[in-house]
Design a protein around this motif. Structure first.
Motif, PDB file in Angstrom:
ATOM      1  N   LEU A  93       0.831  -1.205   0.000  1.00 16.53           N
ATOM      2  CA  LEU A  93       0.000   0.000   0.000  1.00 16.53           C
ATOM      3  C   LEU A  93       0.868   1.258   0.000  1.00 16.53           C
ATOM      4  CD1 LEU A  93      -2.821  -1.085   2.488  1.00 16.53           C
ATOM      5  CD2 LEU A  93      -3.042  -0.743   0.021  1.00 16.53           C
ATOM      6  N   ARG A  94       1.990   1.213   0.750  1.00 11.33           N
ATOM      7  CA  ARG A  94       2.882   2.391   0.751  1.00 11.33           C
ATOM      8  C   ARG A  94       3.498   2.596  -0.635  1.00 11.33           C
ATOM      9  NH1 ARG A  94       4.486   0.040   5.863  1.00 11.33           N
ATOM     10  NH2 ARG A  94       3.615   1.277   7.591  1.00 11.33           N
ATOM     11  N   ARG A  97       0.967   4.158  -2.766  1.00 11.74           N
ATOM     12  CA  ARG A  97       0.794   5.579  -2.455  1.00 11.74           C
ATOM     13  C   ARG A  97       1.892   6.412  -3.105  1.00 11.74           C
ATOM     14  NH1 ARG A  97       2.347   6.976   3.444  1.00 11.74           N
ATOM     15  NH2 ARG A  97       4.330   6.553   2.390  1.00 11.74           N
ATOM     16  N   GLU A  98       3.143   5.971  -2.987  1.00 11.37           N
ATOM     17  CA  GLU A  98       4.264   6.727  -3.551  1.00 11.37           C
ATOM     18  C   GLU A  98       4.205   6.740  -5.071  1.00 11.37           C
ATOM     19  OE1 GLU A  98       7.708   4.917  -1.964  1.00 11.37           O
ATOM     20  OE2 GLU A  98       7.333   5.594   0.105  1.00 11.37           O
ATOM     21  N   LEU A 102      -0.120   9.657  -3.779  1.00 10.41           N
ATOM     22  CA  LEU A 102      -1.265   9.838  -2.885  1.00 10.41           C
ATOM     23  C   LEU A 102      -0.794  10.292  -1.522  1.00 10.41           C
ATOM     24  CD1 LEU A 102      -3.199   6.575  -3.795  1.00 10.41           C
ATOM     25  CD2 LEU A 102      -3.582   8.895  -4.702  1.00 10.41           C
ATOM     26  N   SER A 103      -1.729  10.851  -0.739  1.00 14.56           N
ATOM     27  CA  SER A 103      -1.398  11.315   0.605  1.00 14.56           C
ATOM     28  C   SER A 103      -1.935  10.338   1.644  1.00 14.56           C
ATOM     29  CB  SER A 103      -1.996  12.712   0.850  1.00 14.56           C
ATOM     30  OG  SER A 103      -3.419  12.653   0.737  1.00 14.56           O
ATOM     31  N   GLY A 104      -1.504  10.509   2.907  1.00 20.37           N
ATOM     32  CA  GLY A 104      -1.997   9.662   3.987  1.00 20.37           C
ATOM     33  C   GLY A 104      -1.085   8.473   4.224  1.00 20.37           C
ATOM     34  N   ASP A 105      -1.346   7.809   5.356  1.00 19.83           N
ATOM     35  CA  ASP A 105      -0.538   6.652   5.705  1.00 19.83           C
ATOM     36  C   ASP A 105      -1.447   5.432   5.866  1.00 19.83           C
ATOM     37  OD1 ASP A 105       1.621   5.145   6.245  1.00 19.83           O
ATOM     38  OD2 ASP A 105       2.024   5.966   8.245  1.00 19.83           O
ATOM     39  N   VAL A 106      -0.855   4.288   5.873  1.00 19.61           N
ATOM     40  CA  VAL A 106      -1.602   3.036   6.025  1.00 19.61           C
ATOM     41  C   VAL A 106      -1.980   2.863   7.494  1.00 19.61           C
ATOM     42  CG1 VAL A 106      -1.538   0.543   5.734  1.00 19.61           C
ATOM     43  CG2 VAL A 106      -0.336   2.023   4.101  1.00 19.61           C
ATOM     44  N   ASP A 110      -7.222   0.047   7.429  1.00 16.18           N
ATOM     45  CA  ASP A 110      -6.989  -0.299   6.022  1.00 16.18           C
ATOM     46  C   ASP A 110      -6.623  -1.769   5.865  1.00 16.18           C
ATOM     47  OD1 ASP A 110      -7.359   2.371   5.257  1.00 16.18           O
ATOM     48  OD2 ASP A 110      -5.258   2.841   5.709  1.00 16.18           O
TER      49      ASP A 110
END
Length: 293
Positions: A93-94, A97-98, A102-106, A110
């Motif tokens: 997922l990280r 995101r990268e 995308l923003s936010g953390d796992v 989730d």
């Protein structure tokens, strides 16, 4: 006093953190048949339950329903987390995101919904306390069931005693009427012979011999004696404490046999009518005896 085979009993018991409730229902049966309905995690105790019931009940079909009241929302299972899989999901997922900017953390939220991260694992429960509570609950339910069967048995005993008295009264009536049957036959035979002989004197010895043959053929003294013996045995069984259903059923068959024999021998209208009444009463006794343990 005799006991009925029908009844209901419920019991509830605790042992440690375990609570078990049991319900027993019994109906008529030739033997003691126990049908046990247990929770899946207590299925191994079926033979134990059947043995307890059979140690206290002699006859009847008994349905045993057991409910285990286990604290907590999940019974027989515990949640399990696959940490390596969850870590792999989080890494993926990280990277996603990268790669997509995308923003936010796992977060945990989730991950827990993803396939395979959280599951329920079956566990082998400790049935020791549950088995102890189960035995106590079954014993309490049997106490209540036996009390109901005892009360029903008292009602059966009163009814059977009254019906046995009716049969005894009918047998006494037949005993009194039996000599009248022979005398009536003697008078009919003498009149018939006089009519056919056209005035020729009747041989008294020959007439007495024919009457004696008839009296022997229609004699029901033995049947009445056996009938009285069966009735006395039934009264003793009804008043006793031991299970008596099977012996009572056998004696009812013997009552019926004697009454039928009396009916086949008798040529007296009054006795024939009394036999019909006795047959009806014996059938009512048979229906009631079918309920006795």
């Amino acid at each position: 006093m005799i006991r009925s085979m029908t009844g209901f009993g419920a019991g509830r018991a605790h042992a440690g953190t375990e609570t078990v409730a049991a319900e027993l229902r019994s109906v008529n049966g030739k033997f003691c048949e126990v049908r046990v309905h247990l929770p899946r995690d207590l299925a191994g105790l079926e033979q134990v339950v059947a043995k307890i019931v059979k140690s206290r009940l002699a006859r009847g079909v008994v349905d045993v329903t057991v409910r285990r009241e286990v604290p907590g929302a999940v019974r027989g299972a515990t949640p399990a987390v696959d940490l390596p899989l969850a870590a792999a999901y989080a890494k993926a997922l990280r990277e996603l995101r990268e790669e997509l900017g995308l923003s936010g953390d796992v977060t945990v939220h989730d991950l827990v919904g993803l396939e395979g991260v959280l599951s329920l694992a079956d566990t082998t429960p400790d049935v020791g306390p549950a088995a102890e509570a189960l035995e106590r609950a079954i014993s309490a339910a049997l106490d209540a069931l036996e009390e109901m069967r005892r009360r029903e048995g008292e009602a059966l005993a009163r009814d059977l005693s009254a019906r046995l008295s009716m049969v005894e009264k009918g047998a006494a009536t037949i005993r009194e009427a039996a000599p009248q049957s022979v005398e009536a036959y003697r008078e009919r035979l003498a009149a018939r012979v006089a009519e056919l002989s056209r005035g020729v004197p009747v041989d008294p010895a020959r007439l007495a011999q024919e009457v004696a043959f008839f009296a022997d053929r229609v004699d029901v003294a033995e049947e009445l004696t056996r009938l009285g013996s069966h009735l006395a045995q039934m009264r003793a069984l009804v008043a006793g404490d031991a299970p008596a259903g099977r012996r009572l059923e056998f004696l009812v068959q013997e009552l019926n046999r004697e009454v039928n024999t009396i009916g086949s021998k008798s040529q007296h209208a009054g006795i024939a009518a009394q036999v019909v009444e006795l047959k009806a009463e014996v059938e009512r006794i048979r229906e009631q005896v079918a309920n006795v343990e």
